[in-house]
Design a protein around this motif. Structure first.
Motif, PDB file in Angstrom:
ATOM      1  N   THR A   1       0.830  -1.205  -0.087  1.00 33.62           N
ATOM      2  CA  THR A   1      -0.166  -0.103  -0.123  1.00 33.62           C
ATOM      3  C   THR A   1       0.793   1.297  -0.108  1.00 33.62           C
ATOM      4  OG1 THR A   1      -1.531  -0.866   1.054  1.00 33.62           O
ATOM      5  CG2 THR A   1      -2.017   1.270   1.558  1.00 33.62           C
TER       6      THR A   1
ATOM      7  N   LEU B   1       2.239   1.308  -3.582  1.00 31.24           N
ATOM      8  CA  LEU B   1       1.191   2.270  -4.472  1.00 31.24           C
ATOM      9  C   LEU B   1       0.992   3.540  -4.342  1.00 31.24           C
ATOM     10  CD1 LEU B   1      -1.330   1.458  -6.600  1.00 31.24           C
ATOM     11  CD2 LEU B   1      -2.224   0.978  -4.940  1.00 31.24           C
ATOM     12  N   SER B   2       0.837   3.774  -2.736  1.00 35.60           N
ATOM     13  CA  SER B   2       0.579   5.386  -2.367  1.00 35.60           C
ATOM     14  C   SER B   2       1.412   6.155  -2.930  1.00 35.60           C
ATOM     15  CB  SER B   2       0.075   5.726  -1.190  1.00 35.60           C
ATOM     16  OG  SER B   2      -0.459   4.816  -0.277  1.00 35.60           O
TER      17      SER B   2
ATOM     18  N   LYS C   1       3.079   6.056  -5.844  1.00 36.83           N
ATOM     19  CA  LYS C   1       3.345   6.357  -7.587  1.00 36.83           C
ATOM     20  C   LYS C   1       1.645   7.490  -7.675  1.00 36.83           C
ATOM     21  CE  LYS C   1       2.380   3.264 -11.344  1.00 36.83           C
ATOM     22  NZ  LYS C   1       3.476   2.599 -11.942  1.00 36.83           N
ATOM     23  N   GLN C   2       1.443   6.873  -6.568  1.00 39.99           N
ATOM     24  CA  GLN C   2      -0.535   7.907  -6.802  1.00 39.99           C
ATOM     25  C   GLN C   2       0.369   9.303  -6.497  1.00 39.99           C
ATOM     26  OE1 GLN C   2      -2.806   5.341  -4.641  1.00 39.99           O
ATOM     27  NE2 GLN C   2      -3.994   4.322  -6.067  1.00 39.99           N
TER      28      GLN C   2
ATOM     29  N   ASP D   1       8.206   9.540  -7.369  1.00 40.37           N
ATOM     30  CA  ASP D   1       9.183   8.172  -7.748  1.00 40.37           C
ATOM     31  C   ASP D   1      10.637   7.834  -8.052  1.00 40.37           C
ATOM     32  OD1 ASP D   1       6.257   7.293  -9.815  1.00 40.37           O
ATOM     33  OD2 ASP D   1       6.127   9.103 -10.948  1.00 40.37           O
TER      34      ASP D   1
END
Length: 399
Positions: free
Chosen positions: A80, A83-84, A86-87, A91
Motif C-alpha cells: 500500500t 502504491l500510495s 506512485k499515486q 517516483d
C-alpha cells in the motif's frame, strides 16, 4: 533516518540515483557502497529478526551497505505504501527499498508496475539456485520473470510416528490404503484452516496424472472434471479418519497434539523442520520422523522484491544476492538459527559449500535437501477457493 539517506544521495554523483544494471555486477557493487537499504520484512519472530540483523552485519562488512530492518506485521502495508507513493508521483527514492514478499502481494505489485527489474536471474548467486527442482520462477502460479529473488523454501512433509507407522507412504493412494487398514489413526486440520486446505491441494496434485492443469484458473468448464479424483479419494478416506471424519483438529498444532496423545500416527506439515523442533521441545515422541511423496510435495518460496522507486536498487540487489549465497542459505537452514529450507541446488555448489550443508545437524526428523526432492507447484488460488467451499458442503462439521 530516511532524510539522511536523501541528503547523502543529493551529495553523491548523479549516477548513484540511476537504476543499477544487474548485468554489470562490478558497477552494482561500486554503486551500492554507502547506500542504505530499508528492508520491509515481517518482524514477528525473534529468530528471523536476528538472522536479518546478521545479514546486515555481513553486507556492511563486505559491501559497505547499511541494512535497516523495517518490521512489518502485514506485508500488504508495504504494498500500500509503494502504491500510495506512485499515486502521489513520488517516483524516486521511495521509503521502501526491499520487501519480503510472495503470493497475492507480489501479484498485486507486478500487476500495478510497482517493481524494479527484472534483476533476479542476473544476480551472480542465481547460478546456484535450483530453478528446475524448486518453485522459484513462479509465485502461486504467477510468473516471476526476474522481478523477485528467492531466499527460503517451505514444503509439505508428512509426520509419522515410526512406533506405529514404520515406513514412509509414497502417494495419496498409499495413505488411503494405510488409513483403511488402520482406521482412526489419521486426520488433517479442518479446512479452511491453512494446513487443512494444504492437505486438499496436496491430495489433488498427487492424484492427477497431469497437475499442470492447476496452473490455469478454475472455471465452470474445467472444475468438475479436474476435481473428480479428489472427491472420490475423500469419499473413501473420510470414514477411515480419526472419529470417522465426524470431527477434525482445528489447527496444525492441534493435529500434532493428537500424535503426542497417541491418538493418530500421521500428520501433515508445511515446515520440514517442525517435527525435529517438536521432538526437541518434548511435544512429540522421539520416534517421530518425516517423509515426502514419491512424486514430490507442494511448496512455495519466500522472495524479496525491490520497489520501482527505490533509491538504493544497487544496495538492494547486493542484499538479495547475498541472501542467495551458500553462506546465507546454510545459516538460514541451520535449525538452531532458522531452519528454513534452501533455494539452492546442492549439485551446483562447489564442494566446500556443499560440505557446509552436509555438516548441518538438521535433526533426527528433518529430511536433507536431497531427500526433500522436487517441489510441486502450488495450484492457482482460484482452485482452493472453490475446493474449500465444496469441502465444507460435503464434509464440514461444527467445531
Amino acid at each position: 533516518m530516511k532524510h539522511l539517506a536523501v541528503l547523502a544521495a543529493m551529495l553523491a554523483p548523479v549516477s548513484a540515483l540511476a537504476d543499477a544494471d544487474p548485468a554489470d555486477w562490478d558497477a552494482v557493487i561500486a554503486e551500492a557502497e554507502g547506500q542504505t537499504v530499508y528492508w520491509n520484512a515481517w518482524g514477528g519472530s525473534t529468530t528471523t529478526n536476528d538472522f536479518i540483523a546478521w545479514v546486515g552485519d555481513r553486507v556492511a562488512a563486505d559491501y559497505g551497505v547499511t541494512l535497516e530492518h523495517v518490521k512489518l506485521t502485514d506485508t500488504a502495508d508495504a504494498v500500500t505504501r509503494v502504491l500510495s507513493e506512485k499515486q502521489a508521483g513520488e517516483d524516486e527514492d521511495g521509503a521502501i527499498d526491499m520487501i519480503w514478499i510472495n503470493g497475492a502481494n507480489f501479484a498485486a505489485m507486478k500487476e500495478a508496475d510497482l517493481l524494479f527489474g527484472p534483476y533476479a536471474e542476473q544476480l551472480p548467486n542465481w547460478a546456484f539456485v535450483d530453478a528446475e527442482g524448486k518453485t522459484v520462477q513462479t509465485d502461486f502460479t504467477v510468473p516471476v520473470e526476474g522481478y523477485e529473488s528467492p531466499w527460503a523454501m517451505a514444503q509439505v512433509v508428512f509426520i509419522h510416528d515410526t512406533s506405529d507407522l514404520a515406513a514412509p507412504l509414497g502417494s495419496m493412494n498409499a495413505i488411503l490404503d494405510w488409513s483403511a487398514a488402520n482406521p482412526g489413526r489419521f486426520t488433517y486440520p479442518q479446512p479452511p484452516d491453512f494446513l487443512g486446505t494444504t492437505f486438499l491441494k496436496q491430495a489433488l496434485v498427487d492424484l492427477l496424472d497431469d497437475p499442470s492443469v492447476l496452473a490455469a484458473p478454475a472455471t465452470d468448464d474445467n472444475y468438475d472434471a479436474v476435481t473428480a479424483p479428489l472427491w472420490a479419494f475423500l469419499d473413501d478416506l473420510t470414514p477411515t479418519l480419526w472419529r470417522e471424519g465426524r470431527a477434525y483438529p482445528a489447527t496444525g498444532p492441534a493435529q500434532l497434539q493428537l500424535i503426542a496423545d497417541g491418538e493418530v500416527d500421521l500428520a501433515i506439515s508445511f515446515s520440514p523442520g517442525e517435527a525435529t523442533a517438536a521432538i526437541a521441545n518434548n511435544q512429540l515422541p522421539p520416534s517421530v520422523r518425516t517423509f515426502v511423496l514419491d512424486k514430490g510435495t507442494i511448496g512455495n518460496a519466500s522472495f524479496v522484491a525491490i520497489p520501482y522507486n527505490s533509491g538504493s536498487t544497487a544496495g538492494a540487489m547486493v542484499v538479495a544476492n547475498f541472501l542467495m549465497s551458500p553462506e546465507a542459505q546454510a545459516r538460514a537452514q541451520d535449525p538452531e538459527i532458522l531452519g528454513y529450507g534452501t533455494v539452492l541446488n546442492m549439485d551446483a555448489l562447489p564442494a566446500e559449500d556443499r560440505a557446509a550443508f552436509d555438516a548441518l545437524e538438521l535433526g533426527v526428523a528433518t529430511l536433507s535437501p536431497a531427500e526433500l526432492g522436487s517441489v510441486q507447484a502450488e495450484p492457482h488460488p482460484s482452485w482452493m477457493t472453490r475446493i474449500a467451499d465444496d469441502w465444507m458442503q460435503r464434509y464440514g462439521v461444527a467445531q
